[in-house]
Scaffold this motif. Structure first.
Motif, mmCIF file in Angstrom:
data_model
loop_
_atom_site.group_PDB
_atom_site.id
_atom_site.type_symbol
_atom_site.label_atom_id
_atom_site.label_comp_id
_atom_site.label_asym_id
_atom_site.label_seq_id
_atom_site.Cartn_x
_atom_site.Cartn_y
_atom_site.Cartn_z
ATOM 1 N N SER A 28 -4.346 6.092 2.514
ATOM 2 C CA SER A 28 -4.536 4.690 2.874
ATOM 3 C C SER A 28 -3.326 3.877 2.456
ATOM 4 C CB SER A 28 -5.792 4.138 2.201
ATOM 5 O OG SER A 28 -5.671 4.229 0.807
ATOM 6 N N ASP B 181 -1.479 10.562 -0.630
ATOM 7 C CA ASP B 181 -1.293 11.862 -0.003
ATOM 8 C C ASP B 181 0.091 12.439 -0.277
ATOM 9 O OD1 ASP B 181 -3.224 11.744 3.110
ATOM 10 O OD2 ASP B 181 -3.781 12.010 1.017
ATOM 11 N N ARG C 262 -3.888 6.717 6.916
ATOM 12 C CA ARG C 262 -2.739 7.571 7.206
ATOM 13 C C ARG C 262 -3.193 9.022 7.163
ATOM 14 N NH1 ARG C 262 1.306 9.152 3.479
ATOM 15 N NH2 ARG C 262 3.373 9.468 4.378
ATOM 16 N N ASN D 212 4.867 3.141 -1.205
ATOM 17 C CA ASN D 212 4.453 2.005 -0.376
ATOM 18 C C ASN D 212 3.389 1.175 -1.093
ATOM 19 O OD1 ASN D 212 5.190 1.623 2.792
ATOM 20 N ND2 ASN D 212 5.624 3.709 2.134
ATOM 21 N N ARG D 213 2.439 1.857 -1.710
ATOM 22 C CA ARG D 213 1.364 1.136 -2.385
ATOM 23 C C ARG D 213 1.912 0.328 -3.560
ATOM 24 N NH1 ARG D 213 -3.570 5.402 -3.265
ATOM 25 N NH2 ARG D 213 -3.922 6.002 -1.094
ATOM 26 N N GLU E 72 3.533 7.413 0.358
ATOM 27 C CA GLU E 72 2.328 6.579 0.281
ATOM 28 C C GLU E 72 2.232 5.930 -1.107
ATOM 29 O OE1 GLU E 72 -1.085 8.176 2.324
ATOM 30 O OE2 GLU E 72 -2.366 7.488 0.695
ATOM 31 N N ALA F 221 -12.330 -3.242 1.898
ATOM 32 C CA ALA F 221 -10.936 -3.423 2.306
ATOM 33 C C ALA F 221 -10.077 -3.731 1.106
ATOM 34 C CB ALA F 221 -10.846 -4.531 3.343
ATOM 35 N N ASP G 34 3.543 -2.708 -2.232
ATOM 36 C CA ASP G 34 2.532 -3.678 -1.774
ATOM 37 C C ASP G 34 1.931 -4.433 -2.956
ATOM 38 O OD1 ASP G 34 1.143 -1.693 0.995
ATOM 39 O OD2 ASP G 34 2.905 -3.001 0.844
ATOM 40 N N THR H 265 -8.227 5.659 -3.671
ATOM 41 C CA THR H 265 -8.001 7.047 -3.292
ATOM 42 C C THR H 265 -6.602 7.450 -3.731
ATOM 43 O OG1 THR H 265 -7.183 6.340 -1.130
ATOM 44 C CG2 THR H 265 -9.517 6.881 -1.294
ATOM 45 N N PHE I 32 3.952 -0.029 7.220
ATOM 46 C CA PHE I 32 4.245 1.166 6.420
ATOM 47 C C PHE I 32 5.695 1.552 6.634
ATOM 48 C CE2 PHE I 32 2.519 4.389 3.715
ATOM 49 C CZ PHE I 32 3.413 5.452 3.828
ATOM 50 N N ASN J 214 -8.991 -0.647 -0.715
ATOM 51 C CA ASN J 214 -8.425 0.376 0.141
ATOM 52 C C ASN J 214 -7.326 1.152 -0.545
ATOM 53 O OD1 ASN J 214 -8.204 1.735 2.605
ATOM 54 N ND2 ASN J 214 -6.525 0.441 3.250
ATOM 55 N N SER J 215 -6.379 0.404 -1.161
ATOM 56 C CA SER J 215 -5.154 1.058 -1.595
ATOM 57 C C SER J 215 -5.296 1.878 -2.849
ATOM 58 C CB SER J 215 -4.074 0.005 -1.798
ATOM 59 O OG SER J 215 -3.634 -0.461 -0.564
ATOM 60 N N GLY K 116 -1.757 -0.556 2.579
ATOM 61 C CA GLY K 116 -1.980 -1.948 2.937
ATOM 62 C C GLY K 116 -3.421 -2.381 2.710
ATOM 63 N N ASN K 117 -3.940 -3.231 3.617
ATOM 64 C CA ASN K 117 -5.298 -3.747 3.496
ATOM 65 C C ASN K 117 -6.313 -2.863 4.189
ATOM 66 O OD1 ASN K 117 -4.460 -6.159 2.130
ATOM 67 N ND2 ASN K 117 -3.630 -6.865 4.084
ATOM 68 N N LYS K 118 -5.965 -2.367 5.388
ATOM 69 C CA LYS K 118 -6.928 -1.550 6.137
ATOM 70 C C LYS K 118 -6.273 -0.299 6.724
ATOM 71 C CE LYS K 118 -10.082 -5.153 7.803
ATOM 72 N NZ LYS K 118 -10.623 -5.803 9.014
#
Lengths: 449, 134
Positions: free
Chosen positions: B3, A34, B10, A41-42, A38, A24, A45, A31, B125, A27-28, B5-7
């Protein structure tokens, strides 16, 4: 009588968190994104987390103490979970007639069966909220084998349980109230938890719109004036967004960005980060307060074994009360009966109570865990056995992010073998691999996409 | 699969970040949201303010649909960024579809068709779309 003595047990390694929490945490960034949204947003965060880390380690401000690896507040149990266990139990698994699993269990609420019977999606918000009472009852079915006896039908133990929650303020359909503390005046007000999060989400939405424009305009200007993209796009921002953003971003634009460009984007985000920090704080505080709402349950569990092996029956009452934002009280009472079949049966009861004080306001999300002080008592009495009373006081001291030192003193009226009082002291080191990984990543890897 | 956030997971089927909308001729954007969980929490905001949120649609439900602009007062600028924000506090999955429609509500193009899932109630998101309107 043996004199009281304190024994020290060195370096107990415990609470090693692997797999789920570690994955977890990665996660961000592991990868590629896309699309442009995204990616943005990352970055928001990551900068939000960095800002919270920085604030918590210097100002000691009071924020939520909820771990980032929390599970959903929504009941997602499915009737098929229980059916799957029952199928394996009956040896009807399509894989093989042999029982391959050494143990298996599932807990499913009556709500899941209600939804299945009604042919409705159990996560339809309208149906979910209209059938809250069906989630007060849940069933457990499971089986396991003793070590070395996997597959032996005669050794298999089957567990069946039913749990009833007559009082449950944690259900996701309940409109819980949250306490909000004004960071400047210290004044406390009460409002709906969802309403608070919704308000913070609105502010962050406006903030994200502003950031998006600034970043898009910067990227267009920077890349066009440096001829990394067609300079004529400077007067056609719509074409720029359609050619280089969206799902075209990872392959067409991201490879063109230098570290200086990404840093400039991060600077833009940092200058507008406040609404996202507020959203993060508000959400985590709401989650913490919802999870501490009072809950009381009655549970009955039985383990059935074949032939002369003992069957067990346990009836339990559990009350979990969040007394105050930093004070939690838990009470357990249980009656246990063991049907020994060939020998005299055992029966008895157990009572346990625990009080946990959070001494400091550090957050579990980022930075150190808070100082915790726990006081607990457990008493049990079974036929043919001397009653046992155990009292424990424990302090958990956070050393630094990912490392805690628990110090405990236990007092018992008897040890397992000797009917004398025993006092033990324990200390150990615990470390959380997931939190260590996050701390290492934040400090040394920079979070570049 | 992306992906966040934490989990968060998308799944993007369509994602276009810029669109021209001829509002004068009756063109508009159509937002369709499918939500799973107990209480969906979402809103559409521009650079100036929030235009609508989940509280404008009554009790929690699975399907939401809304046009933009509802009227002339919903357009603050000819060049604006509109962000659809989603919280997973008490929801587990959203599917967002944004289309450009003509005056007769025929679909001219699909701009966003995306699934968002998360088991972490702290996740959120924000899906941005830059709109050049005339």
């Amino acid at each position: 009588m043996r004199t009281k003595s304190v024994r020290c047990i060195a370096l107990l390694l415990s609470l090693i968190c692997f797999s789920g929490s570690l994955l977890a945490q990665s996660n961000s960034l592991s990868t590629p994104p896309d699309d442009f949204n995204e990616w943005l947003n990352r970055r928001v965060d990551e900068i939000t987390k960095a800002r919270i880390n920085q604030r918590n380690n210097t100002n000691q401000s009071e924020t939520s103490s909820v771990s980032s690896n929390t599970t959903s507040l929504v009941d997602k149990s499915s009737a098929s979970d229980l059916v799957g266990v029952a199928v394996n139990l009956a040896g009807l698994s399509t894989e093989s007639s042999e029982m391959k699993a050494s143990s298996m269990s599932a807990t499913v609420s009556a709500y899941a069966f209600k939804a299945a019977a009604a042919g409705r999606n159990p996560l339809d918000p309208g149906f979910y909220n209209a059938n809250r009472d069906w989630r007060r009852v849940s069933f457990t079915l499971g089986f396991d084998y003793p070590a070395g006896k996997v597959g032996d039908i005669n050794e298999r133990a089957v567990t069946f349980g039913i749990k009833f929650l007559p009082y449950d303020k944690r259900d996701a359909s309940v409109d819980q109230q949250c306490v909000v503390v004004d960071s400047t005046t210290g004044q406390r007000t009460t409002s709906g938890c969802v309403r608070l999060v919704s308000g913070a989400l609105k502010e962050s939405g406006v903030g994200f719109a502003k950031i998006t424009r600034l970043v898009e305009d910067f990227l267009l200007h920077e890349l066009a004036t440096s001829n990394r993209i067609d300079p004529s796009l400077l007067t056609n921002p719509l074409q720029f967004t359609r050619d280089y953003l969206g799902t075209n971003f990872p392959k067409k634009l991201l490879p063109l960005l230098t570290e200086a460009d990404v840093k400039r984007v991060d600077d833009i985000i940092s200058d507008h980060i406040d609404p996202f920090v507020k959203f993060s704080d508000t959400t985590r505080s709401a989650i913490e307060q919802i999870r501490k709402k009072p809950q009381a349950s009655f549970e009955f569990l039985t383990t059935q074994r074949k032939e002369n092996r003992p069957d067990e029956y346990v009836a339990k009452f559990i009350a979990d009360l969040g007394v105050a934002p930093r004070l939690n009280f838990t009470l357990n009472a249980a009656f246990a009966y063991q049907d020994n079949k060939l020998m005299k049966d055992n029966r008895g009861g157990m009572v346990a109570a625990a009080l946990q004080f959070q001494l400091t306001p550090e957050t579990k999300l980022a930075g150190r865990m808070p100082w915790l002080f726990d006081v607990s008592y457990q008493g049990s009495a079974m036929t043919n056995m001397t009653p046992m009373h155990i009292g424990q006081a424990k302090v958990t001291i956070p050393l630094w992010e990912g490392f805690e030192l628990p110090l405990s003193v236990s007092l018992a009226n008897r040890t397992e073998l000797i009917k004398e009082k025993d006092v033990r002291g324990h200390f150990g080191i615990t470390f959380d691999v997931a939190r260590l990984a996050q701390a290492f990543k934040g400090k040394y890897l920079g979070g570049h996409p | 699969m992306g992906s966040f956030g934490n989990k968060g997971k998308r799944t993007v089927r369509t994602s276009i970040d810029g669109v021209a909308v001829n509002v004068t001729n009756g063109e508009h954007l159509n937002y369709k949201l499918t939500a799973l969980g107990a209480v969906p929490v979402f809103n559409l905001s521009c650079e100036h303010r929030t235009l609508f949120s989940e509280t404008d649609f009554g009790p929690p439900k699975m399907d939401y649909e809304r046009e933009w602009p509802k009227d002339a007062t919903e357009k603050d600028s000819n060049d604006d960024v509109y962000v659809f924000s989603l919280s997973f506090l008490k929801a587990t999955k959203y599917t967002l579809v944004v289309e450009r429609h003509d005056a007769t509500h025929q679909v001219l193009e699909v701009l966003k068709d995306i699934d968002y899932e998360s088991d972490d109630p702290a996740d959120a998101f924000r899906e941005a779309l830059r709109v050049f309107s005339s």
